[in-house]
Design a protein around this motif. Structure first.
Motif, short mmCIF file in Angstrom:
data_model
loop_
_atom_site.label_atom_id
_atom_site.label_comp_id
_atom_site.label_asym_id
_atom_site.label_seq_id
_atom_site.Cartn_x
_atom_site.Cartn_y
_atom_site.Cartn_z
N LEU A 136 -2.54 -10.26 -9.96
CA LEU A 136 -3.65 -9.75 -9.15
C LEU A 136 -3.14 -9.14 -7.84
O LEU A 136 -3.54 -8.03 -7.46
CB LEU A 136 -4.64 -10.88 -8.85
N ALA A 137 -2.25 -9.86 -7.18
CA ALA A 137 -1.73 -9.36 -5.89
C ALA A 137 -0.99 -8.04 -6.11
O ALA A 137 -1.18 -7.08 -5.36
CB ALA A 137 -0.81 -10.41 -5.27
N ALA A 138 -0.16 -8.00 -7.14
CA ALA A 138 0.64 -6.79 -7.38
C ALA A 138 -0.25 -5.60 -7.71
O ALA A 138 -0.03 -4.48 -7.21
CB ALA A 138 1.63 -7.04 -8.53
N MET B 165 -2.90 -0.35 -6.53
CA MET B 165 -4.09 0.50 -6.39
C MET B 165 -4.18 1.08 -4.99
O MET B 165 -4.55 2.24 -4.81
CB MET B 165 -5.35 -0.31 -6.71
N GLN B 166 -3.83 0.26 -4.00
CA GLN B 166 -3.84 0.71 -2.61
C GLN B 166 -2.85 1.86 -2.44
O GLN B 166 -3.11 2.84 -1.77
CB GLN B 166 -3.46 -0.46 -1.70
N ASP C 81 8.38 -1.84 -9.12
CA ASP C 81 7.76 -1.87 -7.78
C ASP C 81 7.29 -3.27 -7.44
O ASP C 81 7.22 -3.63 -6.27
CB ASP C 81 6.59 -0.88 -7.73
N SER C 82 6.95 -4.02 -8.48
CA SER C 82 6.55 -5.42 -8.25
C SER C 82 6.82 -6.22 -9.52
O SER C 82 6.85 -5.66 -10.62
CB SER C 82 5.07 -5.51 -7.88
N GLN D 272 6.43 -3.68 2.61
CA GLN D 272 5.52 -2.97 3.53
C GLN D 272 4.30 -2.42 2.80
O GLN D 272 3.22 -2.31 3.36
CB GLN D 272 6.26 -1.85 4.28
N MET D 273 4.50 -2.07 1.52
CA MET D 273 3.38 -1.57 0.72
C MET D 273 2.29 -2.63 0.60
O MET D 273 1.10 -2.32 0.54
CB MET D 273 3.84 -1.18 -0.69
#
Ligand code: PLP
Length: 470
Positions: A148-150, A155-156, A278-279, A303-304
């Motif tokens: 969920l966090a990733a 999406m952000q 990326d994650s 930072q993302m």
């Protein structure tokens, strides 16, 4: 009870430690599970709201006589169901100490040394996975929260109109990924086809991305698996990274089950490319043998994550602090109050060392391969899919059913599974592969031996004899 004397604390502690010793001495011989009824448990638990207190010994007695026997014994060497770690004493002590100190890891100033320990431990996990030094992350309750966090960060990072964003994941992907996408308001989740070993077909991935672009939708994120929960399949990470780069997509890897197997030489090459995600979502409460709960997310560029999670409220404003001391975990994940999960991860990694963890993981892989070779040399079992990591999927095929239809064989195996779980000597769970039922097991316990795999097949044969075909 609220404020015990030193003598009471000592007695309570001795009672608890003795219980742990007795439990571990006997767990191998006992049953993993049995036919347990809800009514039976309720009968044993005093239901009335307590107004007066009782002794600690009375509480411990309920734990010993009701809670333990009427639980599934996850420490048992033949607990093969789902993806279940056994737990380990050092981590149980770590959890005790974490609760005792009751550190609250919201931000550096709330728990200076615990926060540093989490950052150190996360940095070790970063190195285990092979990420470059800028990567970082945090501990969460589990793989679902890590996914969920990733995805929130993905999406952000990738767009504004959420309802047009598209996510791509193989159809073998854990349901927590589509659940997270739905919660976050992601426009579409595309299921990508898999090959004969249940790995993502990259041709289908490219085709689906291209079709979305054509339509004016916004491809956002690919989720690749580093060990699916059904079969242990590892998607072709390097190839998927190249496709993600080509279309400028976020690559998230769900390594909740499998990623720590990168520590095992015999399979580490499967994870090549993981360090370029990326994650990554991980579950130390799976293949690091830790007790629940501890999940972990690693971001290649932390930072993302701030763009998704950082929040500036007056009541959380850090006043007069230097950069290191202004650090707050709430800027990198969804939670504010957080328990000291890092302590058990740190105690395990530092106490056991990577060599012994690699050895234990290799041992689990060897058990799954042994099961496969036993099945292949038998005339009454078949593998449903070749073993990739420590998950094995197979069926019982006794001579009397050899000429029956797949439907009959599947229905028999389904009844056999229920009977096996009730029998309690070995515990398997189930899955469906290409429309067919399979018995599914996962070796995730450092106590499991090659002999346990032989006992498992003996148990299946014995229980199978008493199981009628439908
Ligand atoms: C277990 C698992 C999850 C979910 O993790 P939880 O810790 O149960 O929330 C997600 N993905 C995979 C591949 C898993 O094995």
């Amino acid at each position: 009870m609220l404020d015990p004397s030193p003598g009471e604390i000592r007695n309570w502690g001795n009672g608890v430690v003795q219980l742990m010793i007795d439990y571990l001495e006997n767990v191998d011989e006992g049953r993993v599970y049995g036919p347990i009824l809800s009514s039976e448990i309720r009968k044993q638990l005093e239901p009335s709201l307590p107004t007066k207190g009782c002794d600690f010994e009375e509480l411990l007695q309920v734990f010993r006589e009701t809670i333990i026997p009427l639980s599934r014994q996850n420490a048992h060497p033949r607990m093969f169901g789902y993806v279940q770690s056994p737990g380990t004493p050092v981590a149980a002590f770590a959890d005790l100490l974490a609760s005792f100190l009751n550190a609250n890891l919201t931000a550096w100033r709330s728990a200076p040394a615990p926060v540093e320990l989490e950052r150190l431990t996360i940095n070790w996990i970063r190195q285990i996975l092979g990420f470059e030094s800028g990567a970082g992350g945090l501990f969460l309750s589990g793989g679902s929260m890590a996914n969920l966090a990733a995805l929130a960060v993905a999406m952000q990072a990738k767009g504004k109109s959420r309802d047009r964003l598209c996510l791509y994941a193989s159809r073998e992907t854990h349901f927590s990924v589509s659940k997270a996408a739905r919660l976050l308001g992601m426009g579409k989740v595309h299921q990508i086809a898999v090959d004969e070993r249940f790995r993502m077909r990259t041709g289908d991935l490219r085709a689906k991305i291209a079709a979305d672009l054509e339509r004016g939708d916004l491809p956002c994120c690919v989720v690749a698996n580093a060990g699916t929960v059904n079969t242990g399949a590892v998607d072709p990470l390097t190839e998927i990274r190249e496709i993600a780069d080509l279309f400028k997509l976020w690559l998230h890897v769900d390594g909740s089950y499998g990623a720590f197997a990168v520590l095992a030489k015999s399979v580490s090459q499967l994870f090549a490319g993981l360090e370029r995600a990326d994650s990554v979502a991980l579950d130390p409460h799976k293949w690091l043998y830790l007790p629940v709960d501890v999940g972990c997310v690693i971001y290649r560029d932390p930072q993302m994550a701030r763009t998704a999670f950082a929040h500036h409220a007056e009541y959380t404003r850090v006043i007069g602090a230097e950069a290191e001391e202004a650090f707050a975990f709430w800027d990198y994940g969804p939670e504010l109050t957080r328990r000291f999960r890092a302590l058990k991860v740190w105690m395990l990694l530092k106490g056991a060392g990577l060599e012994s963890l690699s050895h234990a993981i290799e041992g689990n892989l060897a058990c799954a391969r042994h099961l496969q070779s036993l099945v292949e040399s038998s005339d009454d079992f078949e593998m449903a899919v070749p073993v990739e990591l420590s998950i094995f999927c197979f069926r019982h095929l006794p001579a009397r059913l050899r000429n029956e239809s797949p439907g009959v064989i599947d229905a028999y195996n389904e009844r056999l599974l229920v009977a096996l779980q009730r029998d309690g000597s070995s515990y398997l769970s189930n899955t469906t592969l290409d429309g067919r039922f399979a018995l599914r097991g996962c070796v995730l316990n450092y106590r499991t031996t090659l002999r346990d795999m032989e006992i498992l097949l003996e148990d299946v044969r014995r229980v199978g004899q008493a199981t009628s075909e439908p």
